[in-house]
Scaffold this motif. Structure first.
Motif, PDB file in Angstrom:
ATOM      1  N   ALA A  31       0.826  -1.213   0.000  1.00 19.60           N
ATOM      2  CA  ALA A  31       0.000   0.000   0.000  1.00 19.60           C
ATOM      3  C   ALA A  31       0.856   1.258   0.000  1.00 19.60           C
ATOM      4  O   ALA A  31       0.477   2.270  -0.598  1.00 19.60           O
ATOM      5  CB  ALA A  31      -0.929   0.005   1.201  1.00 19.60           C
ATOM      6  N   ILE A  73      -1.921   0.398  -7.257  1.00 17.22           N
ATOM      7  CA  ILE A  73      -3.176  -0.209  -6.803  1.00 17.22           C
ATOM      8  C   ILE A  73      -3.343  -1.629  -7.352  1.00 17.22           C
ATOM      9  O   ILE A  73      -3.941  -2.481  -6.692  1.00 17.22           O
ATOM     10  CB  ILE A  73      -4.368   0.694  -7.164  1.00 17.22           C
ATOM     11  N   LEU A  84      -1.323  -3.938  -5.106  1.00 19.31           N
ATOM     12  CA  LEU A  84      -2.037  -4.065  -3.834  1.00 19.31           C
ATOM     13  C   LEU A  84      -3.228  -5.012  -3.971  1.00 19.31           C
ATOM     14  O   LEU A  84      -3.450  -5.882  -3.123  1.00 19.31           O
ATOM     15  CB  LEU A  84      -2.499  -2.692  -3.357  1.00 19.31           C
ATOM     16  N   SER A  85      -3.974  -4.890  -5.051  1.00 24.41           N
ATOM     17  CA  SER A  85      -5.130  -5.762  -5.281  1.00 24.41           C
ATOM     18  C   SER A  85      -4.704  -7.206  -5.483  1.00 24.41           C
ATOM     19  O   SER A  85      -5.336  -8.127  -4.949  1.00 24.41           O
ATOM     20  CB  SER A  85      -5.918  -5.276  -6.495  1.00 24.41           C
ATOM     21  N   PHE A  88      -7.965  -6.434   1.670  1.00 19.61           N
ATOM     22  CA  PHE A  88      -8.335  -5.288   0.837  1.00 19.61           C
ATOM     23  C   PHE A  88      -8.628  -4.065   1.692  1.00 19.61           C
ATOM     24  O   PHE A  88      -8.180  -2.958   1.379  1.00 19.61           O
ATOM     25  CB  PHE A  88      -9.585  -5.596   0.020  1.00 19.61           C
ATOM     26  N   GLY A 100      -5.482  -2.510   3.145  1.00 21.77           N
ATOM     27  CA  GLY A 100      -4.680  -1.893   2.087  1.00 21.77           C
ATOM     28  C   GLY A 100      -5.316  -0.643   1.518  1.00 21.77           C
ATOM     29  O   GLY A 100      -4.635   0.356   1.258  1.00 21.77           O
ATOM     30  N   PHE A 101      -6.633  -0.659   1.350  1.00 21.92           N
ATOM     31  CA  PHE A 101      -7.305   0.493   0.751  1.00 21.92           C
ATOM     32  C   PHE A 101      -7.502   1.633   1.738  1.00 21.92           C
ATOM     33  O   PHE A 101      -7.784   2.752   1.328  1.00 21.92           O
ATOM     34  CB  PHE A 101      -8.629   0.085   0.137  1.00 21.92           C
ATOM     35  N   TYR A 142      -3.680   3.086   1.343  1.00 22.23           N
ATOM     36  CA  TYR A 142      -3.231   3.509   0.012  1.00 22.23           C
ATOM     37  C   TYR A 142      -3.500   4.981  -0.307  1.00 22.23           C
ATOM     38  O   TYR A 142      -2.592   5.675  -0.768  1.00 22.23           O
ATOM     39  CB  TYR A 142      -3.843   2.595  -1.057  1.00 22.23           C
ATOM     40  N   PRO A 143      -4.705   5.526  -0.107  1.00 21.45           N
ATOM     41  CA  PRO A 143      -4.914   6.939  -0.462  1.00 21.45           C
ATOM     42  C   PRO A 143      -4.169   7.919   0.440  1.00 21.45           C
ATOM     43  O   PRO A 143      -3.957   9.056   0.064  1.00 21.45           O
ATOM     44  CB  PRO A 143      -6.423   7.142  -0.306  1.00 21.45           C
TER      45      PRO A 143
END
Length: 183
Positions: free
Chosen positions: A45, A50, A53-54, A80, A83-84, A87-88
């Motif tokens: 992440a 992305i 990461l996915s 998920f 990580g999500f 990530y941003p």
């Protein structure tokens, strides 16, 4: 060389899941199995795209579920989610220091099993719960938090060993003579 980094991260996730299933020493010593996938998710992440990461969340979750008593695919959503969330916000996180890596690894290593447990309970599975579950969650979280900076160090060392740094081009030519003074 972004594809090389993605392959190394996926390969590390596969090896981590395999080693968790094969090595019984840490599980017998601590009474809990340390999970490396949340640490790898934190690294993916913070340092990759992305798609990587996915892939780590989906493939790592499937690999973990095939070697555990979990229903197939139940670990994907917690990986998920962790990580999500990271990530941003990766531009705001100082990811080159020990403490943020430790805290993110600790939080991820605590959230992934808790979210997996929540999913198991919502799908009418009956996991074994008791006072030992708290110890396992504590050991899992602390171990994952301590292993996350090690994962960062290892991945950075592999990235430096397998890739090269591009040479910065200069506008100055070394074969050009500069005249100084008056003519």
């Amino acid at each position: 060389m972004n594809w090389l980094k993605s392959i190394v991260i996926l390969l590390a996730a596969f090896v981590a899941v395999f080693l968790e299933a094969v090595l019984r020493g840490p599980r017998e010593f601590l009474g809990a199995q340390i999970d490396l996938l949340p640490a790898i998710i934190v690294y993916a992440a913070l340092s990759s795209d992305i798609a990587t990461l996915s892939l780590v969340a989906v493939l790592g979750g499937l690999w973990m579920d095939t070697l555990s008593a979990n229903p197939l695919g139940i670990s994907i959503l917690p990986l998920f989610a962790v990580g999500f969330v990271i990530y941003p916000r990766r531009g705001l996180i100082v990811s080159d220091q020990f403490y943020p890596r430790f805290v993110l690894g600790l939080a991820a290593s605590a959230l992934v099993p808790l979210l997996t447990l929540l999913l198991l309970l919502s799908t009418h599975h009956t996991p074994l719960l008791g006072w030992g579950t708290l110890w396992q969650l504590f050991a899992l979280s602390l171990g994952g938090g301590l292993l996350t900076p090690i994962c960062f160090w290892l991945f950075d060392a592999l990235n430096n060993a397998l890739s090269y740094l591009p040479v910065a081009e200069s506008s100055f030519r070394p074969d050009r003579e500069i005249r100084r003074g008056r003519n």
